[in-house]
Design an enzyme around this catalytic site. Sequence first.
Site, PDB file in Angstrom:
ATOM      1  N   THR A 271       0.940  -1.201  -0.150  1.00 13.97           N
ATOM      2  CA  THR A 271       0.006   0.095  -0.058  1.00 13.97           C
ATOM      3  C   THR A 271       0.754   1.172  -0.127  1.00 13.97           C
ATOM      4  O   THR A 271       1.946   1.230   0.427  1.00 13.97           O
ATOM      5  CB  THR A 271      -0.983   0.123   1.083  1.00 13.97           C
ATOM      6  OG1 THR A 271      -0.093  -0.068   2.464  1.00 13.97           O
ATOM      7  CG2 THR A 271      -2.091  -1.192   1.059  1.00 13.97           C
ATOM      8  N   PRO A 272       0.206   2.318  -0.414  1.00 13.20           N
ATOM      9  CA  PRO A 272       0.972   3.798  -0.367  1.00 13.20           C
ATOM     10  C   PRO A 272       0.656   4.526   0.819  1.00 13.20           C
ATOM     11  O   PRO A 272       0.148   4.292   1.600  1.00 13.20           O
ATOM     12  CB  PRO A 272       0.274   4.224  -1.688  1.00 13.20           C
ATOM     13  CG  PRO A 272      -1.108   3.992  -1.599  1.00 13.20           C
ATOM     14  CD  PRO A 272      -1.041   2.762  -1.179  1.00 13.20           C
ATOM     15  N   TRP A 273       1.511   5.636   0.591  1.00 16.61           N
ATOM     16  CA  TRP A 273       1.443   6.331   1.872  1.00 16.61           C
ATOM     17  C   TRP A 273       0.469   7.665   1.905  1.00 16.61           C
ATOM     18  O   TRP A 273       0.075   8.244   2.773  1.00 16.61           O
ATOM     19  CB  TRP A 273       2.831   7.199   2.138  1.00 16.61           C
ATOM     20  CG  TRP A 273       3.261   7.905   0.732  1.00 16.61           C
ATOM     21  CD1 TRP A 273       4.145   7.439  -0.478  1.00 16.61           C
ATOM     22  CD2 TRP A 273       2.651   9.332  -0.040  1.00 16.61           C
ATOM     23  NE1 TRP A 273       4.186   8.150  -1.294  1.00 16.61           N
ATOM     24  CE2 TRP A 273       3.373   9.514  -0.997  1.00 16.61           C
ATOM     25  CE3 TRP A 273       1.920  10.104   0.541  1.00 16.61           C
ATOM     26  CZ2 TRP A 273       3.225  10.536  -2.057  1.00 16.61           C
ATOM     27  CZ3 TRP A 273       1.602  11.258  -0.115  1.00 16.61           C
ATOM     28  CH2 TRP A 273       2.180  11.203  -1.329  1.00 16.61           C
ATOM     29  N   ASN A 274      -0.299   7.671   0.765  1.00 12.31           N
ATOM     30  CA  ASN A 274      -1.108   8.913   0.609  1.00 12.31           C
ATOM     31  C   ASN A 274      -2.587   8.719   1.312  1.00 12.31           C
ATOM     32  O   ASN A 274      -3.241   9.651   1.851  1.00 12.31           O
ATOM     33  CB  ASN A 274      -1.218   9.249  -0.979  1.00 12.31           C
ATOM     34  CG  ASN A 274      -1.947   8.279  -1.738  1.00 12.31           C
ATOM     35  OD1 ASN A 274      -1.692   7.035  -1.370  1.00 12.31           O
ATOM     36  ND2 ASN A 274      -2.546   8.706  -2.636  1.00 12.31           N
TER      37      ASN A 274
ATOM     38  N   ARG B 180      -9.504  -1.113   2.110  1.00 17.05           N
ATOM     39  CA  ARG B 180     -10.238  -1.279   1.007  1.00 17.05           C
ATOM     40  C   ARG B 180      -9.638  -2.830   0.307  1.00 17.05           C
ATOM     41  O   ARG B 180     -10.511  -3.598  -0.483  1.00 17.05           O
ATOM     42  CB  ARG B 180      -9.996  -0.436   0.049  1.00 17.05           C
ATOM     43  CG  ARG B 180     -10.770  -0.426  -1.453  1.00 17.05           C
ATOM     44  CD  ARG B 180     -10.824   0.830  -2.080  1.00 17.05           C
ATOM     45  NE  ARG B 180      -9.383   1.125  -2.739  1.00 17.05           N
ATOM     46  CZ  ARG B 180      -9.060   2.471  -3.339  1.00 17.05           C
ATOM     47  NH1 ARG B 180     -10.156   3.314  -3.496  1.00 17.05           N
ATOM     48  NH2 ARG B 180      -8.192   2.374  -4.009  1.00 17.05           N
TER      49      ARG B 180
ATOM     50  N   LYS C  97       2.356  -4.995   3.432  1.00 20.32           N
ATOM     51  CA  LYS C  97       3.557  -4.224   3.569  1.00 20.32           C
ATOM     52  C   LYS C  97       3.116  -2.753   3.201  1.00 20.32           C
ATOM     53  O   LYS C  97       2.961  -2.171   2.060  1.00 20.32           O
ATOM     54  CB  LYS C  97       4.672  -4.380   2.259  1.00 20.32           C
ATOM     55  CG  LYS C  97       6.066  -3.935   2.946  1.00 20.32           C
ATOM     56  CD  LYS C  97       6.834  -3.746   1.423  1.00 20.32           C
ATOM     57  CE  LYS C  97       6.537  -2.090   0.801  1.00 20.32           C
ATOM     58  NZ  LYS C  97       6.850  -1.138   1.479  1.00 20.32           N
ATOM     59  N   PRO C  98       3.298  -1.664   4.287  1.00 21.65           N
ATOM     60  CA  PRO C  98       2.759  -0.461   4.302  1.00 21.65           C
ATOM     61  C   PRO C  98       3.996   0.232   3.605  1.00 21.65           C
ATOM     62  O   PRO C  98       5.122  -0.065   3.754  1.00 21.65           O
ATOM     63  CB  PRO C  98       2.627  -0.091   5.653  1.00 21.65           C
ATOM     64  CG  PRO C  98       3.228  -0.789   6.395  1.00 21.65           C
ATOM     65  CD  PRO C  98       3.370  -2.079   5.919  1.00 21.65           C
ATOM     66  N   ALA C  99       3.657   1.493   3.077  1.00 19.66           N
ATOM     67  CA  ALA C  99       4.826   2.619   2.814  1.00 19.66           C
ATOM     68  C   ALA C  99       5.709   2.841   3.824  1.00 19.66           C
ATOM     69  O   ALA C  99       5.199   2.991   5.076  1.00 19.66           O
ATOM     70  CB  ALA C  99       4.068   3.784   2.070  1.00 19.66           C
TER      71      ALA C  99
ATOM     72  N   GLU D 162      -3.612  -1.108  -8.866  1.00 16.77           N
ATOM     73  CA  GLU D 162      -4.190   0.386  -8.887  1.00 16.77           C
ATOM     74  C   GLU D 162      -3.022   1.540  -8.990  1.00 16.77           C
ATOM     75  O   GLU D 162      -2.380   1.439  -8.249  1.00 16.77           O
ATOM     76  CB  GLU D 162      -5.164   0.770  -7.691  1.00 16.77           C
ATOM     77  CG  GLU D 162      -5.802   1.924  -7.764  1.00 16.77           C
ATOM     78  CD  GLU D 162      -5.360   3.074  -7.416  1.00 16.77           C
ATOM     79  OE1 GLU D 162      -4.804   4.073  -8.060  1.00 16.77           O
ATOM     80  OE2 GLU D 162      -5.306   3.339  -6.224  1.00 16.77           O
TER      81      GLU D 162
ATOM     82  N   CYS E  33      -4.495   9.519  -6.105  1.00 21.98           N
ATOM     83  CA  CYS E  33      -4.410   8.891  -7.477  1.00 21.98           C
ATOM     84  C   CYS E  33      -5.345   9.443  -8.367  1.00 21.98           C
ATOM     85  O   CYS E  33      -5.389   9.440  -9.362  1.00 21.98           O
ATOM     86  CB  CYS E  33      -4.463   7.486  -7.192  1.00 21.98           C
ATOM     87  SG  CYS E  33      -3.240   6.605  -6.142  1.00 21.98           S
TER      88      CYS E  33
ATOM     89  N   THR F 232       1.159  14.856 -11.460  1.00 24.99           N
ATOM     90  CA  THR F 232       2.069  15.811 -10.783  1.00 24.99           C
ATOM     91  C   THR F 232       2.027  15.271  -9.114  1.00 24.99           C
ATOM     92  O   THR F 232       3.162  15.476  -8.615  1.00 24.99           O
ATOM     93  CB  THR F 232       1.137  17.280 -10.781  1.00 24.99           C
ATOM     94  OG1 THR F 232       1.085  17.567 -11.909  1.00 24.99           O
ATOM     95  CG2 THR F 232       1.965  18.103  -9.850  1.00 24.99           C
TER      96      THR F 232
ATOM     97  N   GLU G 228     -11.451  -2.595  -7.052  1.00 24.33           N
ATOM     98  CA  GLU G 228     -11.764  -2.582  -5.610  1.00 24.33           C
ATOM     99  C   GLU G 228     -12.785  -2.031  -5.343  1.00 24.33           C
ATOM    100  O   GLU G 228     -13.376  -1.257  -6.362  1.00 24.33           O
ATOM    101  CB  GLU G 228     -10.261  -1.995  -5.055  1.00 24.33           C
ATOM    102  CG  GLU G 228      -9.034  -2.610  -5.243  1.00 24.33           C
ATOM    103  CD  GLU G 228      -7.912  -1.997  -4.467  1.00 24.33           C
ATOM    104  OE1 GLU G 228      -6.899  -2.514  -4.477  1.00 24.33           O
ATOM    105  OE2 GLU G 228      -7.980  -0.622  -4.102  1.00 24.33           O
TER     106      GLU G 228
END
Length: 520
Positions: free
Chosen positions: A185-188, A196, A211-213, A289, A323, A420, A496
Amino acid sequence: MSTLMTTVMMMKTTQSARLLATAFVKAPRQRAFSLDASAPLVCTRGYVHGRWVSAPQDFPVWDPATGTEIARVADCGPEEAKRAVDAAHEAFQQWKDVTAKERSSLLRKWANLMTEHKEHLATIITFESGKPMKEALGEIAYSTSFLDWFSEEARRVYGDVVPSPFRDRKMLLLKQPVGVASIITPWNFPSAMITRKVGAALAAGCSVVVKPAEDTPLSALALAELSSQAGLPAGVFNVVPCSREQTPSVGRVLCSDPLVRKISFTGSTATGKVLLKMAAETVKRVSMELGGHAPFIVFDSADVDQAVQGAMASKFRNSGQTCVCSNRFLVQSSVYDSFLEKLGAAMDCQLKIGHGSEPDTTQGPLINRRAADKVLHQTEDALSRGARLLRGGRRLHGSFVAPTLLADVRADMLCMQEETFGPLVPVVRFDTEQEALAIANSSRVGLAGYFYSSDMSQIWRVAEALEVGLVGVNEGLVSTPEATFGGVKESGLGREGSKYGVDEYLDVKYVCLGGLSPTG
């Protein structure tokens, strides 16, 4: 509090001199902020087979708003990752046979505990990601909603009885969990991106290794603590935090170990392609994703005021670090100047930069200095090639960037070619619907797209023509657990959320029951 006063600068271009004006932006106050390391749910070790585990080393977690260290977390390596996979595989043998009703009940308990501890969970998000507290609370509500939704979907995983062409046979289609799932998973969205995926996996009967960011491991570990309190069996939910340096070796275990049968990843397209290659070695199921580059189109029939508010919501949530953020703003010529004027005014009065823990902050920092550098690089590229600066355009301290509005942007500028992930609004003028669609669909990715129009025929045409997985029509915020989330082209694979989210973690098995007597 210092104030960055409005300045007027003359910048030379190859064609003519241009006048640039920067907006009034207030720099965040320089004061002390800290996360209480002893606060509820602040956990700093890995979580494997229902136990907190240490690692030979640890790594720092930073507050991106201040640059100060807020915690040190166990730096799990491939050995810890392998133990987590083994634990998940062992737990799966029992979890797959737990009734759908029992799995539903446990997910609901987990969701209730998240609601009970929402303030603590939101505080963790704010300090490790920089997200304003109001948005962090919103993420916890969003995160909780996935556990709530999939607790219900767990009881609606139906198979099929297929009409047989043979009188002596019955044909059944059974849905069964695929097995151990690696969740990367990502940090945002450090909480919601986990629930999810994990909500769907656990509802289907899979066990998981998360595994988290490396920027935001504390949210994942807080979820692990609450999963234990909810009564999830040991090994069903595991978390292996690790540093950027350990990520490649941990990722290889999670993506190539034969015991892992499913990978779900949210992150960049480039990283997704690497993981796909790893998954191919053992032919694993994958959900991806990946990157987005969302167009935001304003047609001449649109309610411009409504479009401006949609742009504010879509662009500046999490300081532009989502995203599905709008990245490419396309405005029809007849409403172009009006949109720019009203959007600039909205930015002036609605955006407040500061530390996320301050109640009036709407714009926190970017996740790190590299992210800020990227925004400034895209801005400078556009300005050097003829764009006009209407607001912002400058870096504050650390990784804070002033929300930036650019006019006279062209489709060949860097900000129109690359995602961006920051508070930059480049606005392109167009004349026809066909021109707007050509620009919108020119990207190699296709996650989300937005447009504003009051012409019903145009609404249907454009909604069907946009090459994206999610479309917002006269709406800037579209995500909800009841709907699908996922993209087309290089924005990923699978979906998802919604009733289809569980299918990503299920195999369909055909059972032919023969030898039946057609008569009594």
